[in-house]
Scaffold this motif. Structure first.
Motif, PDB file in Angstrom:
ATOM      1  N   ASP A  97      -5.257  -2.274   6.963  1.00 20.22           N
ATOM      2  CA  ASP A  97      -4.125  -2.625   7.801  1.00 20.22           C
ATOM      3  C   ASP A  97      -4.467  -2.333   9.262  1.00 20.22           C
ATOM      4  N   LYS A  98      -4.246  -3.307  10.137  1.00 18.41           N
ATOM      5  CA  LYS A  98      -4.678  -3.205  11.531  1.00 18.41           C
ATOM      6  C   LYS A  98      -3.961  -2.093  12.274  1.00 18.41           C
ATOM      7  N   THR A 100      -2.270   0.693  11.088  1.00 13.24           N
ATOM      8  CA  THR A 100      -2.333   2.063  10.581  1.00 13.24           C
ATOM      9  C   THR A 100      -3.723   2.519  10.154  1.00 13.24           C
ATOM     10  N   ASN A 104      -4.528  -2.133   3.076  1.00 15.50           N
ATOM     11  CA  ASN A 104      -3.416  -3.069   3.230  1.00 15.50           C
ATOM     12  C   ASN A 104      -2.925  -3.572   1.878  1.00 15.50           C
ATOM     13  N   ARG A 105      -2.081  -4.614   1.914  1.00 14.51           N
ATOM     14  CA  ARG A 105      -1.468  -5.124   0.690  1.00 14.51           C
ATOM     15  C   ARG A 105      -2.511  -5.586  -0.323  1.00 14.51           C
ATOM     16  N   CYS A 108      -3.985  -2.621  -1.904  1.00 12.53           N
ATOM     17  CA  CYS A 108      -3.023  -2.013  -2.827  1.00 12.53           C
ATOM     18  C   CYS A 108      -3.015  -2.745  -4.164  1.00 12.53           C
ATOM     19  N   ASN A 147       6.396   1.070  16.008  1.00 12.62           N
ATOM     20  CA  ASN A 147       4.997   0.984  15.577  1.00 12.62           C
ATOM     21  C   ASN A 147       4.275   2.320  15.762  1.00 12.62           C
ATOM     22  N   SER A 151       2.444   4.484  12.846  1.00 15.32           N
ATOM     23  CA  SER A 151       1.075   4.972  12.975  1.00 15.32           C
ATOM     24  C   SER A 151       0.992   6.483  12.754  1.00 15.32           C
ATOM     25  N   SER A 154       1.534   7.286   9.094  1.00 14.79           N
ATOM     26  CA  SER A 154       0.359   6.893   8.316  1.00 14.79           C
ATOM     27  C   SER A 154      -0.737   7.941   8.409  1.00 14.79           C
ATOM     28  N   GLY A 168      -1.579   3.475   0.515  1.00 15.67           N
ATOM     29  CA  GLY A 168      -1.730   2.186   1.170  1.00 15.67           C
ATOM     30  C   GLY A 168      -0.427   1.769   1.816  1.00 15.67           C
ATOM     31  N   ARG A 169      -0.541   0.797   2.711  1.00 13.96           N
ATOM     32  CA  ARG A 169       0.647   0.194   3.320  1.00 13.96           C
ATOM     33  C   ARG A 169       0.854  -1.153   2.635  1.00 13.96           C
ATOM     34  N   ASN A 170       1.879  -1.223   1.816  1.00  8.38           N
ATOM     35  CA  ASN A 170       2.089  -2.393   0.977  1.00  8.38           C
ATOM     36  C   ASN A 170       3.065  -3.384   1.607  1.00  8.38           C
TER      37      ASN A 170
END
Length: 246
Positions: A97-98, A100, A104-105, A108, A147, A151, A154, A168-170
């Protein structure tokens, strides 16, 4: 999702094959050079006779060909190095993920698939977290502050999770934590450590305070036959009966 698309080993095999081909070409060139040098010193008299006479044009052609071949090999190595560097960068963009730096999804999804095996699934633990006050911060203070809070959270989540499992950031405001061999003690320890870090962050007054909501599902209690069912239950609980870290 087809995991073959994200298979690093297959891409690495392609690069390695090209590298091997170029290395073999360079070795062949070195061997030919050594052979020519040996012949030169061994047959010095013959070489002197050839030098004394007009040089056949074919020798010039061979010399130019060898020079071009050597330049081609060196230039190809440079191109391969640059290509590999770009490939690593694109691979990072595909998985990370850009904002954090968390998985990314897509990552995940791959993590979830790895928990589908009958050896891991029965003791899997899934936690879904979100920043509970993110919407109000975006509305009142702007998305830049929102944002920044994402961050910061995260970074905290990444530090705390190292001894527990995969994160992860889903999605926009969806953070996952999935653990192997997870029981109530392990889940409680993770949440306790996370709570301590959040309290410490809020006490420093760096920016907007963090308020985190979560849901948790332990398959030791739920006995789901698919990891997707456990995840769906986590989303349902976060929507209907969210719990707040305090």
């Amino acid at each position: 999702m087809q995991t073959e698309f994200f298979d690093k080993n297959k891409r690495a095999t392609v690069y390695n094959s090209i590298y091997i081909y170029k290395i073999i070409s360079l070795v062949v060139l070195a061997i030919l050079t050594i052979i020519l040098a040996v012949m030169f010193f061994r047959d010095q008299a013959v070489v002197d006779g050839i030098i004394a006479s007009p040089t056949p044009p074919i020798f010039y052609v061979m010399l130019i060909t060898l020079i071009l071949f050597a330049f081609s090999v060196i230039f190809d190595f440079y191109i391969l190095h640059r290509t590999a560097s770009i490939g690593r960068h694109l691979n990072r963009l595909a998985y990370i993920d850009k904002l954090t730096g968390l998985p990314n999804r897509y990552s995940c999804d791959l993590i979830f698939e790895s928990f589908s095996s009958p050896e891991i699934l029965p003791n899997a633990g899934f936690l879904l977290l979100k920043i509970n006050n993110l919407s109000s911060i975006n509305k009142d203070n702007g998305h830049t502050n929102g944002n920044f809070l994402i961050s910061e959270f995260s970074s905290i989540l990444e530090d705390v999770s190292q001894d527990y499992g995969h994160i992860g950031r889903n999605g926009g405001n969806e953070f996952i934590m999935i653990m192997e061999n997870c029981d109530d003690v392990k889940a409680d320890m993770f949440l306790m450590d996370l709570t301590k870090r959040i309290h410490g962050y809020n006490e420093m007054n760096i920016g907007d305070p963090l308020e985190v909501a979560y849901s948790r599902c332990l398959n030791r209690d739920e006995h789901k036959e698919k990891i997707a069912e456990l995840i769906s239950l986590g989303y349902k609980r976060l929507k209907e009966i969210p719990q707040i870290l305090s």
